[in-house]
Design an enzyme around this catalytic site. Structure first.
Site, mmCIF file in Angstrom:
data_model
loop_
_atom_site.group_PDB
_atom_site.id
_atom_site.type_symbol
_atom_site.label_atom_id
_atom_site.label_comp_id
_atom_site.label_asym_id
_atom_site.label_seq_id
_atom_site.Cartn_x
_atom_site.Cartn_y
_atom_site.Cartn_z
ATOM 1 N NE ARG A 86 -3.334 -1.276 3.067
ATOM 2 C CZ ARG A 86 -4.125 -2.394 2.872
ATOM 3 N NH1 ARG A 86 -5.072 -2.309 1.843
ATOM 4 N NH2 ARG A 86 -4.074 -3.417 3.781
ATOM 5 C CE1 TYR A 87 -0.045 4.443 3.931
ATOM 6 C CE2 TYR A 87 0.185 1.762 4.477
ATOM 7 C CZ TYR A 87 -0.478 3.267 4.582
ATOM 8 O OH TYR A 87 -1.485 3.299 5.431
ATOM 9 N NE ARG A 90 4.806 2.091 5.527
ATOM 10 C CZ ARG A 90 4.269 3.320 5.797
ATOM 11 N NH1 ARG A 90 3.242 3.240 6.836
ATOM 12 N NH2 ARG A 90 4.667 4.481 5.305
ATOM 13 C CB CYS A 99 -6.449 -16.804 13.900
ATOM 14 S SG CYS A 99 -6.469 -15.717 12.460
ATOM 15 C CB CYS A 103 -11.793 -11.768 16.327
ATOM 16 S SG CYS A 103 -10.123 -12.263 17.089
ATOM 17 C CB CYS A 106 -11.561 -10.766 11.819
ATOM 18 S SG CYS A 106 -10.175 -10.878 10.989
ATOM 19 N NE ARG A 108 -5.843 -8.977 5.908
ATOM 20 C CZ ARG A 108 -4.817 -8.528 6.427
ATOM 21 N NH1 ARG A 108 -4.556 -8.834 7.555
ATOM 22 N NH2 ARG A 108 -4.182 -7.358 6.247
ATOM 23 C CG ASP A 268 -11.499 -2.044 9.251
ATOM 24 O OD1 ASP A 268 -11.257 -1.043 8.996
ATOM 25 O OD2 ASP A 268 -10.652 -2.905 9.671
ATOM 26 C CG ASP A 305 -7.004 0.295 7.604
ATOM 27 O OD1 ASP A 305 -6.417 0.537 6.254
ATOM 28 O OD2 ASP A 305 -6.497 -0.473 8.360
ATOM 29 C CE LYS A 312 -3.782 0.249 10.137
ATOM 30 N NZ LYS A 312 -3.324 -0.463 9.073
HETATM 31 S S1 SF4 Z 1 -8.420 -10.230 14.180
HETATM 32 FE FE1 SF4 Z 1 -8.728 -11.771 12.569
HETATM 33 S S2 SF4 Z 1 -6.531 -12.001 12.068
HETATM 34 FE FE2 SF4 Z 1 -6.374 -11.364 13.813
HETATM 35 S S3 SF4 Z 1 -6.595 -13.248 15.423
HETATM 36 FE FE3 SF4 Z 1 -8.943 -12.538 15.280
HETATM 37 S S4 SF4 Z 1 -9.362 -13.615 13.576
HETATM 38 FE FE4 SF4 Z 1 -7.282 -13.628 13.392
#
Ligand code: SF4
Length: 345
Positions: A86-87, A90, A99, A103, A106, A108, A268, A305, A312
């Site tokens: 993106r930049y 980096r 994971c 979560c 999340c 993603r 997000d 973001d 960001k």
């Molecule tokens: S926020 Fe998303 S990427 Fe991070 S640990 Fe939780 S589920 Fe996995």
């Protein structure tokens, strides 16, 4: 005890009333709740902030207008599989999509999971070749998924490969493991993260002060004692940490664990996560309140973001405004306790 991975296991633990009612919600993302997180849940509290992060909810089946499958535009900025660029200076490198917990908020959530897209050996080589070929890349951020889910030997190899690229000055890892599964951070994993030529930073994801239990604090202390600088990242989440007392306790907890609060992420626009979202105005109010309570050391930067992969930006609050008096160049500055003062232009 094992990590809970099914609706039936959550039902047996009394964390949900009916597995059948949540089948559709669970289809959209894998389930994982570690024993450490399970032990923190108050079963008598239907709004428990730890359970809320990991236990599926029917609210996940409701997709609001504007919510996106790829809310921060990873795909649009991916020149090679596993890389997000993106930049100029980096890149993200995503070697694994597994994971320790899943979560529900999340960003993603549609990518992570046990069936997720882990890079093959050839794909990883192509990603490393991309980094090697661009001398402007100064920082590589290992994310995923969770890079600390790699076996320590594989992680050490990968960090070693990055460390051998002369223009890479910083290797940053983002992980939830030390917080939600501290027992996974054994000697071999700490050794894999030990300082090398390139500076190595570890950002840990922690959303509630209760997540900083005895085992987690001991793990963070071992990492800090090994010379690994630690950053904290937190997602601002309705019903989890969207009140000033909780954020105050969390930021103090992180600093006393030798973790510098780095980012407070505005949630997000992830599909099916409207129940976690707060307004930017509310986030700014909370940040203003924290300014009056906490030292600079304990202040995260509140960031958004920009959807579409544009990166960001800090989203305030601002403590400066125009001065409506006799001097058109003067400013009004608000102090940490809400009092306004004229500042000459
Ligand atoms: S926020 Fe998303 S990427 Fe991070 S640990 Fe939780 S589920 Fe996995």
């Amino acid at each position: 005890m094992e990590t809970l991975r099914t609706l039936e296991a959550l039902e047996r633990e009394g964390l949900i009333a009916s597995a059948a009612d949540l089948a559709e919600a669970a289809e959209s993302m894998a389930i994982a709740l570690t024993p450490e997180m399970l032990a923190l849940i108050d079963r008598g509290d239907p709004a428990d902030p730890i359970a809320r992060q990991f236990v599926p909810s029917v609210a996940e089946t409701r997709v609001a207008p504007g919510e996106l499958a790829d809310p921060i535009g990873d795909e649009a900025r991916s020149p090679v599989k596993g890389i997000v660029h993106r930049y100029p200076d980096r890149v993200l490198l995503k070697p694994i999509h597994v994971c320790p917990v899943y979560c529900r908020f999340c960003f993603r959530r549609e990518k992570v999971g046990p069936g997720g897209d882990t890079l093959s050996a050839a794909e990883l080589e192509r990603a490393l070749a991309y980094i090697t070929a661009d001398p402007k890349i100064w920082e590589v951020i290992l994310t995923g998924g969770d890079p600390l889910m790699l076996a320590p030997r594989r992680l050490a190899e990968l960090i070693g490969r990055l460390d051998a690229i002369p223009h890479v000055g910083v290797i940053r890892l983002h992980s939830r493991v030390p917080i939600v599964d501290p027992g996974r951070v054994g000697e071999a994993l700490v050794a894999a993260l030990r300082p090398r030529r390139a500076a190595l930073w570890l950002a840990v994801h922690c959303n509630h002060p209760r997540e900083l239990g005895t085992a987690t604090r001991a793990t963070l202390a071992r990492l800090a004692d090994a010379g690994i600088p630690l950053l904290g990242q937190t997602v601002l989440l309705a019903g989890v940490n969207d009140d000033v007392d909780t954020l105050d306790a969390l930021m103090r907890g992180l600093v006393t664990a030798r973790v510098k609060p780095y980012y407070l992420h505005h949630p997000d626009l992830v599909r099916g996560t409207g129940h976690f979202r707060v307004t930017i105005e509310r986030g700014q109010q909370l940040m203003k309140a924290l300014r009056g309570r906490l030292s600079g050391l304990a202040q995260p930067t509140y960031v958004l973001d920009v959807p579409g992969g544009h990166g960001k930006v800090p989203v305030g609050p601002s403590f400066l405004s125009g001065y409506r008096g006799d001097d058109p160049d003067a400013l009004l500055v608000e102090d940490a306790f809400g009092k306004q003062h004229r500042y000459p232009g």
